[in-house]
Design a protein around this motif. Structure first.
Motif, short mmCIF file in Angstrom:
data_model
loop_
_atom_site.label_atom_id
_atom_site.label_comp_id
_atom_site.label_asym_id
_atom_site.label_seq_id
_atom_site.Cartn_x
_atom_site.Cartn_y
_atom_site.Cartn_z
N GLY A 87 28.65 46.33 42.83
CA GLY A 87 28.84 47.57 43.60
C GLY A 87 30.29 47.84 43.97
N MET A 88 31.20 46.94 43.57
CA MET A 88 32.63 47.18 43.86
C MET A 88 33.32 47.62 42.59
SD MET A 88 33.73 43.96 46.17
CE MET A 88 32.56 42.84 45.45
N ILE A 89 34.19 48.60 42.74
CA ILE A 89 34.95 49.06 41.59
C ILE A 89 36.40 48.63 41.78
CG2 ILE A 89 35.87 51.13 40.49
CD1 ILE A 89 33.03 52.32 41.34
N MET A 121 41.91 43.27 42.49
CA MET A 121 40.45 43.34 42.50
C MET A 121 39.84 42.44 41.42
SD MET A 121 39.52 45.09 45.06
CE MET A 121 37.82 45.60 44.84
N THR A 147 38.13 48.33 53.49
CA THR A 147 38.55 47.70 52.23
C THR A 147 37.37 47.09 51.48
OG1 THR A 147 39.19 45.79 53.59
CG2 THR A 147 40.97 47.18 52.75
N GLY A 148 36.20 47.05 52.09
CA GLY A 148 35.03 46.55 51.36
C GLY A 148 34.57 45.16 51.77
N LYS A 149 34.84 44.78 53.02
CA LYS A 149 34.48 43.43 53.45
C LYS A 149 32.97 43.20 53.38
CE LYS A 149 36.73 43.88 57.40
NZ LYS A 149 37.48 45.13 57.13
N GLU A 150 32.21 44.21 53.76
CA GLU A 150 30.75 44.04 53.73
C GLU A 150 30.24 43.89 52.30
OE1 GLU A 150 28.78 46.28 56.60
OE2 GLU A 150 26.82 45.47 56.04
N LEU A 151 30.87 44.63 51.38
CA LEU A 151 30.47 44.51 49.97
C LEU A 151 30.76 43.10 49.45
CD1 LEU A 151 31.69 47.89 48.40
CD2 LEU A 151 29.35 47.18 48.91
N ASP A 206 29.81 40.37 61.20
CA ASP A 206 30.90 41.33 61.07
C ASP A 206 31.67 41.36 62.39
OD1 ASP A 206 32.47 43.15 59.85
OD2 ASP A 206 30.94 44.72 59.68
N LEU A 230 37.86 54.71 41.27
CA LEU A 230 37.01 54.91 42.45
C LEU A 230 36.65 56.38 42.55
CD1 LEU A 230 39.05 52.68 44.92
CD2 LEU A 230 36.64 52.33 44.32
N VAL A 290 39.17 52.42 51.16
CA VAL A 290 38.18 53.01 50.25
C VAL A 290 37.18 53.90 51.00
CG1 VAL A 290 36.49 52.54 48.45
CG2 VAL A 290 38.45 51.02 48.75
N ARG A 291 36.88 53.54 52.24
CA ARG A 291 35.94 54.37 52.98
C ARG A 291 36.49 55.78 53.13
NH1 ARG A 291 35.37 51.78 57.41
NH2 ARG A 291 33.36 50.81 56.99
N ARG A 311 36.34 57.63 49.82
CA ARG A 311 34.97 58.00 49.51
C ARG A 311 34.53 59.22 50.32
NH1 ARG A 311 29.60 56.58 50.63
NH2 ARG A 311 28.41 56.24 48.70
N1 LIG Z 1 35.85 48.41 45.64
C1 LIG Z 1 34.98 49.32 46.07
N2 LIG Z 1 34.27 50.05 45.19
C2 LIG Z 1 33.39 50.97 45.61
N3 LIG Z 1 33.15 51.26 46.87
C3 LIG Z 1 33.82 50.57 47.80
C4 LIG Z 1 34.76 49.56 47.46
N4 LIG Z 1 35.28 49.06 48.59
C5 LIG Z 1 34.71 49.70 49.62
N5 LIG Z 1 33.82 50.62 49.15
C6 LIG Z 1 33.02 51.54 49.96
O1 LIG Z 1 33.81 51.89 51.08
C7 LIG Z 1 33.04 51.89 52.27
C8 LIG Z 1 33.58 50.86 53.24
O2 LIG Z 1 33.32 49.55 52.76
P1 LIG Z 1 32.91 48.36 53.76
O3 LIG Z 1 31.94 48.85 54.78
O4 LIG Z 1 32.50 47.18 52.95
O5 LIG Z 1 34.34 48.14 54.43
P2 LIG Z 1 34.76 47.13 55.59
O6 LIG Z 1 35.94 46.38 55.08
O7 LIG Z 1 33.55 46.35 56.02
O8 LIG Z 1 35.25 48.12 56.73
P3 LIG Z 1 35.19 47.91 58.36
O9 LIG Z 1 36.23 46.87 58.70
O10 LIG Z 1 35.58 49.28 58.89
O11 LIG Z 1 33.80 47.51 58.70
C9 LIG Z 1 31.61 51.64 51.85
O12 LIG Z 1 30.98 52.89 51.62
C10 LIG Z 1 31.76 50.90 50.53
O13 LIG Z 1 30.65 51.10 49.71
#
Ligand SMILES: Nc1ncnc2c1ncn2[C@@H]1O[C@H](COP(=O)(O)OP(=O)(O)OP(=O)(O)O)[C@@H](O)[C@H]1O
Ligand SMILES: [Mg+2]
Length: 450
Positions: A144-146, A152, A177-181, A244, A326, A362-363, A366
């Motif tokens: 799910g990460m691009i 990356m 930045t996508g930490k949850e992903l 988180d 993206l 990325v958020r 998006r």
């Molecule tokens: N590399 C990626 N490719 C595609 N979508 C991404 C990528 N990185 C982040 N996203 C998207 O960006 C959004 C934020 O990602 P995520 O929630 O994982 O960020 P986070 O680092 O947990 O942010 P926070 O610290 O604000 O919680 C989500 O919608 C996620 O799907």
């Protein structure tokens, strides 16, 4: 690729010309809409032309004015002007004003055919580029990460290698930045993939509830405890617990967490027996935990325990080569979602995206694409579609100190409007109000908004 008939708008006050042009253009693969006068904005909106052929002299207006109207509405629309021999100077001026080309009258049908072919090829190329981008985006996709950038690609590699072995991990990186992903990817790529992935946002929970939330409680352990209840650790047994915003965990809880992580044992609140659990703990933070440790706000022993494996995510502005991929993936996703025939972006729109600083990472990108897709009336996202939404939201607001502290308690209206302005992003709304996330979440709870 599905067959695509672009829409050509033809404006001329002579029906004879309209008929000839329509015939040639239809044969060339266009959907043709003809008009004998200028268009209102709402008419342009319904026509959604990809290209237009406009006579320079139209009663009541002028071809140049129509050109400008069309471009104000959709900068990506390719406009060709038609003109009598005598007005060649204005045609040159028209090209300077952004027309693709001009045709002199009487019309040379061969040249008309060639010009329309050029227009077709331009539109086709844009579609192909777009499709190629999203195909490439799929190749550079991982859980799910691009990401195509070296940063990356290294990250994907690291996750592949680590996931089979991790017990604890710490993911750091700016917001969005996508930490949850990444946390989810560690779970999916590891031996626990068939078990539960349980997520808890540590900033979203009242301090007094932490312990029973994480470890559960015995029957009647405290007022309102009622039946015995398992905590998140037990729910995640065999799987992964994602904590988180770990930096928000109160120090007494940090000690208890360390104990479970080290011993694999926990005790429900009010219970006397220990229970064994086997949980992978993945923590995330967008602050520097190192700093928190130095300031005595985070336990050093827990920090060392978690950062045995530390995964640091790179901000989007330091890997700009990922932006087109993206973007392509998001445009495709939202075009599908909104049932729109969106085929890509104008070069100007791409430039804007490439140059933005993306403090919300990325958020923010998006969400920008999502709003542009909602707003867009044409087939191509224009600079205007992007400019009207880019940078307005999702970015971390200025430091809380810089914001005047609001009177607490905030009323429902204030909270609602802050949330609305932050596009529903609670963390951003909290920052805008100058509150810590935890205080904000508590306020939401009291107001019944959670
Ligand atoms: N590399 C990626 N490719 C595609 N979508 C991404 C990528 N990185 C982040 N996203 C998207 O960006 C959004 C934020 O990602 P995520 O929630 O994982 O960020 P986070 O680092 O947990 O942010 P926070 O610290 O604000 O919680 C989500 O919608 C996620 O799907
Ligand atoms: Mg997150």
């Amino acid at each position: 690729m599905e067959p695509f008939r672009p829409v050509l708008l033809v404006v001329d006050d002579e029906p004879g010309i309209l008929a000839i042009v329509a015939r040639v253009a239809q044969a060339g693969g266009f959907e043709v809409v003809t008009r004998t006068r200028g268009q209102t904005v709402s008419e342009l909106e319904t026509i959604k032309a990809d290209a237009a052929l406009v006579d320079l002299r139209i009663p009541g207006t002028s071809g140049i004015e129509i050109l400008q109207q069309i471009h104000a509405h959709d900068p990506a629309c390719q406009v060709i002007l038609m003109t009598g021999f005598a007005s060649i100077d204005s045609a040159v001026e028209a090209v300077k004003l952004g027309a693709l080309d001009y045709l002199s009258k009487p019309l040379n049908l061969e040249r008309l055919g060639e010009l329309l072919k050029t227009v077709q090829q331009g539109l086709d190329r844009r579609r192909r580029l777009m499709a190629a981008d999203s195909a490439v985006a799929q190749r550079f996709e991982f859980c799910g990460m691009i990401g195509r950038s070296p940063a990356m690609q290294d990250l994907f590699d690291l996750i592949r290698r680590l996931a089979p072995h991790t017990r604890t991990a710490l993911i750091t990186g700016e917001t969005g930045t996508g930490k949850e992903l990444v946390a989810a990817a560690l779970h999916k790529m590891g031996p626990r993939r068939g078990r539960r992935f349980v997520a808890l946002n540590c900033s979203a929970i009242a301090e007094t509830l932490f312990e029973s939330e994480l470890f559960g409680h015995a029957r009647g352990a405290f007022t309102g405890a009622g039946e015995a209840k398992a905590g998140l650790f037990e729910l995640a047994d065999g799987g992964t617990l994602f904590l988180d915003e770990i930096g928000e965990l109160p120090p007494p809880m940090q000690a208890k967490l360390l104990r479970v992580v080290e011993m694999g044992e926990l005790r429900r609140v009010g219970a006397t027996d220990e229970r064994k659990v086997d949980v992978q703990v993945v923590a995330a933070t967008n602050r520097s935990l190192r700093d928190e440790v130095d300031h005595g706000r985070f336990r050093q022993d827990l920090y060392y325990r978690l950062n045995v494996v530390e995964i640091a995510l790179t901000p989007l502005r330091e890997r700009r080569e990922d932006i087109p991929y993206l973007t392509a993936a998001f445009v495709e996703e939202f075009a599908k979602g909104f049932g729109k025939r969106l085929q890509g972006l104008t070069p100007g729109a791409e430039r804007l995206l490439q140059q933005a600083d993306w403090a919300g990472n990325v958020r923010e990108l998006r969400n920008t694409i999502e709003r542009a897709c909602i707003l867009s009336e044409g087939h191509i996202l224009s600079e205007r579609d992007i400019a009207s939404v880019a940078g307005s939201q999702d970015r971390p607001a200025p430091q809380p100190q810089a914001v005047p502290r609001p009177q607490i308690p905030l009323d429902l209206e204030q909270v609602r409007s802050a949330l609305e302005q932050a596009g529903g992003n609670k963390a951003a709304a909290a920052r805008a109000l100058g509150l810590s996330r935890r205080a904000f979440y508590r306020r939401l709870e009291t107001l019944g908004l959670r």
